[in-house]
Design a protein around this motif. Structure first.
Motif, PDB file in Angstrom:
ATOM      1  N   UNK A 242       0.843  -1.190   0.000  1.00  0.00           N
ATOM      2  CA  UNK A 242       0.000   0.000   0.000  1.00  0.00           C
ATOM      3  C   UNK A 242       0.884   1.248   0.000  1.00  0.00           C
ATOM      4  N   UNK A 243       0.262   2.400  -0.037  1.00  0.00           N
ATOM      5  CA  UNK A 243       1.015   3.633   0.209  1.00  0.00           C
ATOM      6  C   UNK A 243       0.833   4.096   1.643  1.00  0.00           C
ATOM      7  N   UNK A 244      -0.153   3.496   2.336  1.00  0.00           N
ATOM      8  CA  UNK A 244      -0.415   3.916   3.717  1.00  0.00           C
ATOM      9  C   UNK A 244      -0.972   2.751   4.518  1.00  0.00           C
ATOM     10  N   UNK A 245      -0.740   2.821   5.827  1.00  0.00           N
ATOM     11  CA  UNK A 245      -1.244   1.818   6.768  1.00  0.00           C
ATOM     12  C   UNK A 245      -2.163   2.506   7.776  1.00  0.00           C
ATOM     13  N   UNK A 246      -3.366   1.969   7.963  1.00  0.00           N
ATOM     14  CA  UNK A 246      -4.195   2.377   9.092  1.00  0.00           C
ATOM     15  C   UNK A 246      -4.213   1.200  10.055  1.00  0.00           C
ATOM     16  N   UNK A 247      -3.831   1.448  11.295  1.00  0.00           N
ATOM     17  CA  UNK A 247      -3.636   0.377  12.275  1.00  0.00           C
ATOM     18  C   UNK A 247      -4.708   0.421  13.351  1.00  0.00           C
ATOM     19  N   UNK A 248      -5.062  -0.756  13.846  1.00  0.00           N
ATOM     20  CA  UNK A 248      -6.181  -0.878  14.768  1.00  0.00           C
ATOM     21  C   UNK A 248      -5.877  -0.233  16.110  1.00  0.00           C
ATOM     22  N   UNK A 249      -4.592  -0.063  16.417  1.00  0.00           N
ATOM     23  CA  UNK A 249      -4.206   0.688  17.614  1.00  0.00           C
ATOM     24  C   UNK A 249      -2.775   1.204  17.442  1.00  0.00           C
ATOM     25  N   UNK A 250      -2.334   2.012  18.369  1.00  0.00           N
ATOM     26  CA  UNK A 250      -0.998   2.602  18.269  1.00  0.00           C
ATOM     27  C   UNK A 250       0.105   1.556  18.407  1.00  0.00           C
ATOM     28  N   UNK A 251      -0.134   0.559  19.237  1.00  0.00           N
ATOM     29  CA  UNK A 251       0.874  -0.484  19.427  1.00  0.00           C
ATOM     30  C   UNK A 251       1.167  -1.191  18.107  1.00  0.00           C
ATOM     31  N   UNK A 252       0.109  -1.513  17.363  1.00  0.00           N
ATOM     32  CA  UNK A 252       0.276  -2.118  16.045  1.00  0.00           C
ATOM     33  C   UNK A 252       1.009  -1.161  15.101  1.00  0.00           C
ATOM     34  N   UNK A 253       0.621   0.117  15.144  1.00  0.00           N
ATOM     35  CA  UNK A 253       1.249   1.116  14.273  1.00  0.00           C
ATOM     36  C   UNK A 253       2.746   1.230  14.547  1.00  0.00           C
ATOM     37  N   UNK A 254       3.130   1.181  15.813  1.00  0.00           N
ATOM     38  CA  UNK A 254       4.555   1.250  16.157  1.00  0.00           C
ATOM     39  C   UNK A 254       5.285   0.022  15.609  1.00  0.00           C
ATOM     40  N   UNK A 255       4.638  -1.149  15.639  1.00  0.00           N
ATOM     41  CA  UNK A 255       5.225  -2.347  15.041  1.00  0.00           C
ATOM     42  C   UNK A 255       5.425  -2.188  13.548  1.00  0.00           C
ATOM     43  N   UNK A 256       4.434  -1.588  12.869  1.00  0.00           N
ATOM     44  CA  UNK A 256       4.544  -1.330  11.434  1.00  0.00           C
ATOM     45  C   UNK A 256       5.723  -0.396  11.157  1.00  0.00           C
ATOM     46  N   UNK A 257       5.821   0.680  11.941  1.00  0.00           N
ATOM     47  CA  UNK A 257       6.903   1.648  11.729  1.00  0.00           C
ATOM     48  C   UNK A 257       8.270   1.020  11.988  1.00  0.00           C
ATOM     49  N   UNK A 258       8.373   0.184  13.004  1.00  0.00           N
ATOM     50  CA  UNK A 258       9.649  -0.488  13.295  1.00  0.00           C
ATOM     51  C   UNK A 258      10.070  -1.390  12.137  1.00  0.00           C
ATOM     52  N   UNK A 280       0.847   7.184  25.289  1.00  0.00           N
ATOM     53  CA  UNK A 280       2.003   8.064  25.485  1.00  0.00           C
ATOM     54  C   UNK A 280       3.161   7.790  24.529  1.00  0.00           C
ATOM     55  N   UNK A 281       3.385   6.515  24.171  1.00  0.00           N
ATOM     56  CA  UNK A 281       4.504   6.177  23.295  1.00  0.00           C
ATOM     57  C   UNK A 281       4.361   6.785  21.909  1.00  0.00           C
ATOM     58  N   UNK A 282       3.140   7.164  21.537  1.00  0.00           N
ATOM     59  CA  UNK A 282       2.908   7.690  20.188  1.00  0.00           C
ATOM     60  C   UNK A 282       3.686   8.972  19.929  1.00  0.00           C
ATOM     61  N   UNK A 283       4.000   9.706  20.986  1.00  0.00           N
ATOM     62  CA  UNK A 283       4.733  10.964  20.805  1.00  0.00           C
ATOM     63  C   UNK A 283       6.244  10.762  20.787  1.00  0.00           C
ATOM     64  N   UNK A 284       6.713   9.555  21.171  1.00  0.00           N
ATOM     65  CA  UNK A 284       8.142   9.333  21.303  1.00  0.00           C
ATOM     66  C   UNK A 284       8.759   8.591  20.120  1.00  0.00           C
ATOM     67  N   UNK A 285       7.924   7.973  19.277  1.00  0.00           N
ATOM     68  CA  UNK A 285       8.473   7.294  18.111  1.00  0.00           C
ATOM     69  C   UNK A 285       8.913   8.339  17.088  1.00  0.00           C
ATOM     70  N   UNK A 286       9.697   7.908  16.113  1.00  0.00           N
ATOM     71  CA  UNK A 286      10.192   8.836  15.088  1.00  0.00           C
ATOM     72  C   UNK A 286       9.755   8.349  13.705  1.00  0.00           C
ATOM     73  N   UNK A 287       8.922   9.145  13.041  1.00  0.00           N
ATOM     74  CA  UNK A 287       8.355  10.425  13.480  1.00  0.00           C
ATOM     75  C   UNK A 287       7.217  10.187  14.469  1.00  0.00           C
ATOM     76  N   UNK A 288       6.808  11.216  15.223  1.00  0.00           N
ATOM     77  CA  UNK A 288       5.658  11.066  16.115  1.00  0.00           C
ATOM     78  C   UNK A 288       4.435  10.606  15.323  1.00  0.00           C
TER      79      UNK A 288
END
Length: 344
Positions: A242-258, A280-288
């Motif tokens: 895809x060109x974008x991911x929508x994740x069911x929660x932030x934890x999943x999204x952080x896994x996608x970004x990693x 809270x972790x959503x503001x600390x990943x790069x990019x936020x």
């Protein structure tokens, strides 16, 4: 220390670093104990397994000012933030909160329910999305009960939570407005009603934009970081990106970004990612992380308010209706327009 089912007040006092008298006050008269001390005592109660003993003693005194909050994971940021709203309102009305940490174990949940029903607690708030099944539970006379964050599967109790469908739709509309037309939804599951509703919101927005099914990539997941990482690896194996991911929660999204970072892709220049919850972790990943924010404190206050309406037998309070609270879109740095337009 004595075995867990024989924990004593001395065990709690020793671990909390307070006197036995302070433990007793924290259990029986929490309004007389400083917040910091009460939190230490509550944590010691959880560690020792003295929770149920303390609950039984307090309730045997004839008090009906105990509210049980049954939670599968007390480390979940959604729970801890919501508890603040619940506890603030409960204390203002002269009630104390006891946390039943089930750890997703039905046997633990049944133990808490036995104490609550046999000693007539004032009410209960469920974060678990379900009650244990079986004859033992079906025969229990449950106190007034409200579900929060996760609806009960059969709609038995009133529910207070975020409008998951609206949140999923809002997240998808944001990606569509940025120009994305091939979007992966990560975290599809039959196990969580809240996640199913977020998927419904995704489909609703894609339908409204007339995006064909082949441009909707649906990946199963359980809401963990590992499931987000697995989704990325699966898509690269399929060569279906895809060109974008929508994740069911932030934890999943952080896994996608990693996982994308491990492959040396840039978020958002190569792929956009959006989450749900605003932990809270959503503001600390790069990019936020751009995400959908749950109004956790508002949900907590609304849930306990609904419970007190039930306790006071206000008209219509017992009906298993839903109170859905609108979420907010939080714009950060993980979403931008795709590199190429759909026509290129």
């Amino acid at each position: 220390m004595a075995p867990k089912d024989q924990a004593t007040i001395e065990d709690v006092a020793r671990i909390a670093g307070v006197s036995i008298a302070t433990v007793s006050r924290a259990v029986h008269s929490p309004e007389r104990v400083a917040d910091s001390t009460r939190k230490k005592v509550n944590q010691a109660i959880l560690v020792t397994g003295y929770t149920t003993n303390a609950m039984a003693r307090s309730l045997r005194m004839g008090r009906s000012n105990i509210i049980l909050v049954l939670a599968p994971d007390i480390g979940d940021p959604n729970f801890s933030s919501t508890l603040i709203g619940i506890e603030t309102e409960a204390r203002a009305r002269g009630h104390a909160i006891l946390i039943g940490h089930t750890q997703n174990d039905p046997a633990r949940a049944i133990d808490y329910l036995k104490y609550v029903t046999s000693h007539q607690a004032a009410g209960m708030i469920l974060f678990t999305g379900r009650l244990p099944t079986g004859d033992a539970v079906s025969a229990m006379p449950l106190p007034p009960t409200v579900a929060a964050f996760e609806p009960i599967q059969d709609g038995t109790f009133p529910y207070v939570g975020v409008d998951d469908c609206a949140g999923g739709r809002k997240a998808t509309e944001h990606l569509l407005a940025a120009g994305h037309r091939t979007i992966a939804f990560v975290g599809d599951t039959q196990m969580r009603i809240a996640y199913q509703r977020r998927r419904q919101g995704f489909d609703s927005a894609m339908d409204a934009a007339r995006i064909p099914q082949e441009n909707r990539i649906i990946i199963n997941g359980d809401g963990t970081t590992a499931s987000g990482q697995h989704a990325v690896e699966l898509l690269f194996m399929r060569d279906q990106l895809p060109t974008a991911f929508i994740c069911v929660n932030d934890t999943t999204a952080i896994g996608v970004m990693n996982a994308l970072a491990a492959r040396r892709y840039n978020v958002p220049l190569d792929f956009s990612v959006i989450g749900f919850d605003d932990v809270p972790q959503a503001t600390y990943v790069s990019p936020p992380l751009t995400t959908i924010r749950q109004p956790r404190s508002i949900i907590g206050k609304a849930a306990i308010s609904r419970l007190f309406d039930m306790i006071e037998k206000k008209e219509g309070a017992q009906a298993p209706t839903e109170q859905l609270i609108a979420p907010d879109l939080v714009l950060r740095g993980s979403v931008t327009s795709p590199k190429f337009s759909p026509d290129q």
